[in-house]
Write a protein that holds these residues in place. Structure first.
Motif, PDB file in Angstrom:
ATOM      1  N   ARG A 125       0.972  -1.278   0.055  1.00 23.75           N
ATOM      2  CA  ARG A 125       0.106   0.171   0.083  1.00 23.75           C
ATOM      3  C   ARG A 125       0.849   1.373   0.008  1.00 23.75           C
ATOM      4  O   ARG A 125       0.468   2.258  -0.477  1.00 23.75           O
ATOM      5  CB  ARG A 125      -0.796   0.093   1.193  1.00 23.75           C
ATOM      6  N   ALA A 126       2.067   1.304   0.530  1.00 26.21           N
ATOM      7  CA  ALA A 126       2.921   2.603   0.575  1.00 26.21           C
ATOM      8  C   ALA A 126       3.365   2.843  -0.936  1.00 26.21           C
ATOM      9  O   ALA A 126       3.503   3.960  -0.996  1.00 26.21           O
ATOM     10  CB  ALA A 126       4.138   2.092   1.614  1.00 26.21           C
ATOM     11  N   ARG A 144       4.497  -6.501  -4.868  1.00 29.91           N
ATOM     12  CA  ARG A 144       5.748  -6.867  -4.832  1.00 29.91           C
ATOM     13  C   ARG A 144       6.247  -8.299  -4.118  1.00 29.91           C
ATOM     14  O   ARG A 144       4.780  -8.947  -3.891  1.00 29.91           O
ATOM     15  CB  ARG A 144       6.229  -5.796  -3.701  1.00 29.91           C
ATOM     16  N   ARG A 145       7.083  -8.920  -3.899  1.00 25.97           N
ATOM     17  CA  ARG A 145       7.505  -9.997  -3.336  1.00 25.97           C
ATOM     18  C   ARG A 145       8.165  -9.743  -1.969  1.00 25.97           C
ATOM     19  O   ARG A 145       8.784  -9.033  -1.737  1.00 25.97           O
ATOM     20  CB  ARG A 145       8.622 -10.930  -4.198  1.00 25.97           C
ATOM     21  N   TYR A 146       7.736 -10.858  -0.979  1.00 27.48           N
ATOM     22  CA  TYR A 146       8.131 -10.695   0.184  1.00 27.48           C
ATOM     23  C   TYR A 146       8.736 -12.052   0.474  1.00 27.48           C
ATOM     24  O   TYR A 146       8.116 -12.961   0.523  1.00 27.48           O
ATOM     25  CB  TYR A 146       7.159 -10.603   1.146  1.00 27.48           C
ATOM     26  N   GLN A 175       3.163  -3.462   7.192  1.00 28.89           N
ATOM     27  CA  GLN A 175       1.803  -3.913   7.540  1.00 28.89           C
ATOM     28  C   GLN A 175       1.260  -4.616   6.390  1.00 28.89           C
ATOM     29  O   GLN A 175       0.628  -5.827   6.776  1.00 28.89           O
ATOM     30  CB  GLN A 175       0.809  -2.771   7.773  1.00 28.89           C
ATOM     31  N   SER A 176       1.585  -4.451   5.331  1.00 24.01           N
ATOM     32  CA  SER A 176       1.311  -5.010   3.935  1.00 24.01           C
ATOM     33  C   SER A 176       1.524  -6.388   3.898  1.00 24.01           C
ATOM     34  O   SER A 176       1.067  -7.456   3.605  1.00 24.01           O
ATOM     35  CB  SER A 176       1.452  -4.265   2.881  1.00 24.01           C
ATOM     36  N   ALA A 194      -0.537 -10.096   4.477  1.00 22.36           N
ATOM     37  CA  ALA A 194      -0.512 -11.414   3.432  1.00 22.36           C
ATOM     38  C   ALA A 194       0.140 -12.678   4.063  1.00 22.36           C
ATOM     39  O   ALA A 194      -0.440 -13.590   3.819  1.00 22.36           O
ATOM     40  CB  ALA A 194       0.461 -10.628   2.363  1.00 22.36           C
ATOM     41  N   ALA A 195       1.073 -12.506   4.644  1.00 21.58           N
ATOM     42  CA  ALA A 195       1.738 -13.745   5.378  1.00 21.58           C
ATOM     43  C   ALA A 195       0.795 -14.157   6.322  1.00 21.58           C
ATOM     44  O   ALA A 195       0.760 -15.492   6.401  1.00 21.58           O
ATOM     45  CB  ALA A 195       3.352 -13.130   5.989  1.00 21.58           C
ATOM     46  N   LYS A 196       0.237 -13.328   7.410  1.00 21.82           N
ATOM     47  CA  LYS A 196      -0.858 -13.955   8.011  1.00 21.82           C
ATOM     48  C   LYS A 196      -1.894 -14.876   7.505  1.00 21.82           C
ATOM     49  O   LYS A 196      -2.317 -15.740   7.793  1.00 21.82           O
ATOM     50  CB  LYS A 196      -1.526 -12.910   9.018  1.00 21.82           C
TER      51      LYS A 196
END
Length: 109
Positions: free
Chosen positions: A25-26, A31-33, A81-82, A86-88
């Motif tokens: 969101r920023a 993107r990839r995490y 936070q984004s 997504a991970a949760k």
């Protein structure tokens, strides 16, 4: 890493081996995490997967004080936070756990 290597209940672990696509969101784009650690733990007869992200304590809450006016700190907070949302969500859908830990927790605090 020494802890997971020496813990007999940890069956396997990997570093940055799990990649999640998320909407940042920023920055307004997908993107990839890369999650820091993926750990398989044996708890009695059950095996469970836990994803661990390690962050400085300062990045685990919204900027406070003077940092509230720091655009870089705000961007970091929004990006984190984004990522974590997504991970949760993905962890929950797979029956995994997701945790963010800080240097305070690593040092026993």
């Amino acid at each position: 890493m020494l802890y997971v290597d020496r813990n007999p209940n940890i069956v396997s672990w990997g570093y940055e081996g799990t990649t999640i696509k998320y909407f940042d969101r920023a920055r307004g784009k997908v993107r990839r995490y890369f999650i820091d650690f993926s750990i398989v733990v044996k708890v009695g007869p059950i095996y469970k997967t836990v994803w661990i992200e390690i962050k400085p304590e300062s990045e685990t809450h919204a900027p406070r004080g003077r940092a509230r006016n720091d655009s870089k700190a705000q961007m970091t907070w929004m990006t984190n936070q984004s990522k974590w949302e997504a991970a949760k969500a993905l962890a929950k859908s797979k029956g995994y756990e997701f945790h963010v830990i800080t240097e305070k927790q690593l040092n026993g605090g």
